[in-house]
Scaffold this active site. Structure first.
Site, mmCIF file in Angstrom:
data_model
loop_
_atom_site.group_PDB
_atom_site.id
_atom_site.type_symbol
_atom_site.label_atom_id
_atom_site.label_comp_id
_atom_site.label_asym_id
_atom_site.label_seq_id
_atom_site.Cartn_x
_atom_site.Cartn_y
_atom_site.Cartn_z
ATOM 1 N N HIS A 127 0.864 -1.192 0.000
ATOM 2 C CA HIS A 127 0.000 0.000 0.000
ATOM 3 C C HIS A 127 0.904 1.247 0.000
ATOM 4 O O HIS A 127 0.951 1.989 0.987
ATOM 5 C CB HIS A 127 -0.910 -0.019 1.225
ATOM 6 C CG HIS A 127 -2.076 0.913 1.157
ATOM 7 N ND1 HIS A 127 -2.369 1.680 0.045
ATOM 8 C CD2 HIS A 127 -3.031 1.218 2.083
ATOM 9 C CE1 HIS A 127 -3.458 2.396 0.294
ATOM 10 N NE2 HIS A 127 -3.867 2.139 1.506
ATOM 11 N N GLN A 130 -0.293 4.966 0.908
ATOM 12 C CA GLN A 130 -0.539 5.204 2.329
ATOM 13 C C GLN A 130 0.726 5.676 3.038
ATOM 14 O O GLN A 130 0.688 6.618 3.843
ATOM 15 C CB GLN A 130 -1.045 3.895 2.963
ATOM 16 C CG GLN A 130 -1.344 4.009 4.436
ATOM 17 C CD GLN A 130 -2.538 4.902 4.717
ATOM 18 O OE1 GLN A 130 -3.590 4.725 4.135
ATOM 19 N NE2 GLN A 130 -2.377 5.876 5.600
ATOM 20 N N ASP A 220 -2.697 -1.173 12.411
ATOM 21 C CA ASP A 220 -3.646 -1.389 11.318
ATOM 22 C C ASP A 220 -4.553 -2.531 11.760
ATOM 23 O O ASP A 220 -4.294 -3.180 12.789
ATOM 24 C CB ASP A 220 -2.859 -1.745 10.041
ATOM 25 C CG ASP A 220 -3.741 -1.902 8.801
ATOM 26 O OD1 ASP A 220 -4.930 -1.519 8.848
ATOM 27 O OD2 ASP A 220 -3.242 -2.429 7.790
#
Ligand code: CP
Ligand code: NVA
Length: 305
Positions: A127, A130, A220
């Site tokens: 990702h 991010q 997360d």
């Protein structure tokens, strides 16, 4: 510079820092009300195989603010037609492709088959968008000397952690993954980052040791999109790694709390932490807009192919 934004590992440290400086400039211009139509008349195709709030909205708003626009494809790649055929169609109409897919191989294949830039907006493996937004946020709160900072990533060695690891392989920063046994991340990525890391790169199961001297505590979800059926097993494994007030107290006083969102409140983080004074989660969410605009303007800014 490479054509696509698939992985931070494809970029040099200087190129990554240039994205961040550009993001800071674009953010200041938005705040000042200075228009920056750098992608006037350009179109970005958005492919979403998984749900999204932040990524979808920030790419749409970002393209609008840059003078371009977006078209949305809600489909599973390869189901109706092959990934190469999708790529060869899209490149005839649009200037770039942003894709959020399950299989990382699918964004790689799109990039290989399309002559236009492809941006990875999250795969099961990575990702990268991010992490640009996260580091922009980290610099705003803790200064630009990233090499003196320690980020403790508490939880799953997942796509978000892998991109943090790729960042630490290119730009000096100390990164520790604090995770339960069995969740140490992709061995190929972590072994490469161990060799290439520009600062300390540590993987530990010991919460106290992992949090010591941390300037930022990142977490997360315990079960990522696509892992829903593992949720119960993961809740048991990750319970000792919940980011609560007691865990935050193990980090430096004033350490940031960071989360890519969406958060599962009461699981990986408690309300008092995510809503508390050390939390910068909505700064991270805002910076998705600015960081991705820097990537878009850099990759799509040239003349049409
Ligand atoms: N952090 C993030 O990528 O959020 P979305 O899944 O809502 O896009
Ligand atoms: N690791 C999470 C990140 C969500 C932005 C997931 O893949 O679901």
């Amino acid at each position: 510079m490479v054509k696509d934004f698939l992985s931070l590992a494809d970029y040099t440290g200087d190129e990554i820092l240039a994205f961040l400086d550009f993001a800071d400039r674009l953010k200041a211009e938005v705040r000042a009300g200075t228009p920056h139509p750098l992608l006037q008349g350009k179109t970005l195709a958005l492919i979403f195989e998984k749900p999204s709030l932040r990524t979808r909205l920030t790419f749409q708003i970002g393209m609008f603010q840059l003078g371009g626009h977006t078209v949305l494809i809600d489909d599973i790649l390869g189901r109706r037609e092959s990934v190469p055929d999708v790529a060869r169609n899209l490149e005839r109409w649009v200037d770039g492709i942003m894709a959020r897919t399950y299989r990382h191989a699918h964004v790689v294949e799109l990039a290989r088959c399309a002559r236009i830039p492809v941006i990875n907006a999250l795969t099961d493996l990575l990702h990268p968008c991010q992490i640009l937004a996260d580091v922009q946020t980290l610099r705003e709160h803790k200064g630009r000397d990233l090499g003196s900072l320690k980020v403790a990533f508490v939880g799953d060695g997942n796509n978000v952690f892998h991109s943090w690891a790729n960042f630490a392989a290119r730009v000096p920063l100390n990164l520790t993954l604090v995770c339960p046994p069995g969740y140490e991340g992709d061995a190929e990525i972590t072994e490469r980052v161990r060799r290439e890391a520009k600062g300390d790169f540590v993987i530990t199961h010991d919460v106290e040791a992992g949090l010591r001297d941390a300037d930022a505590v990142y977490t997360d979800v315990w079960a990522s999109m696509g892992q829903e059926e593992e949720a119960e097993t993961r809740e048991r494994a990750f319970a000792p790694y919940q980011v609560n007030a007691a865990l935050m107290a193990l980090a430096k006083p004033g350490a940031l709390f960071m989360h890519c969102l969406p958060a599962h409140r009461g699981l990986e983080v408690t309300d008092d932490v995510i809503d508390g004074p050390q939390s910068v989660v909505f700064d991270e969410a805002e910076n998705r807009l600015h960081a991705q605009k820097a990537v878009l303007a850099t990759l799509l800014g040239g003349p049409r192919n």
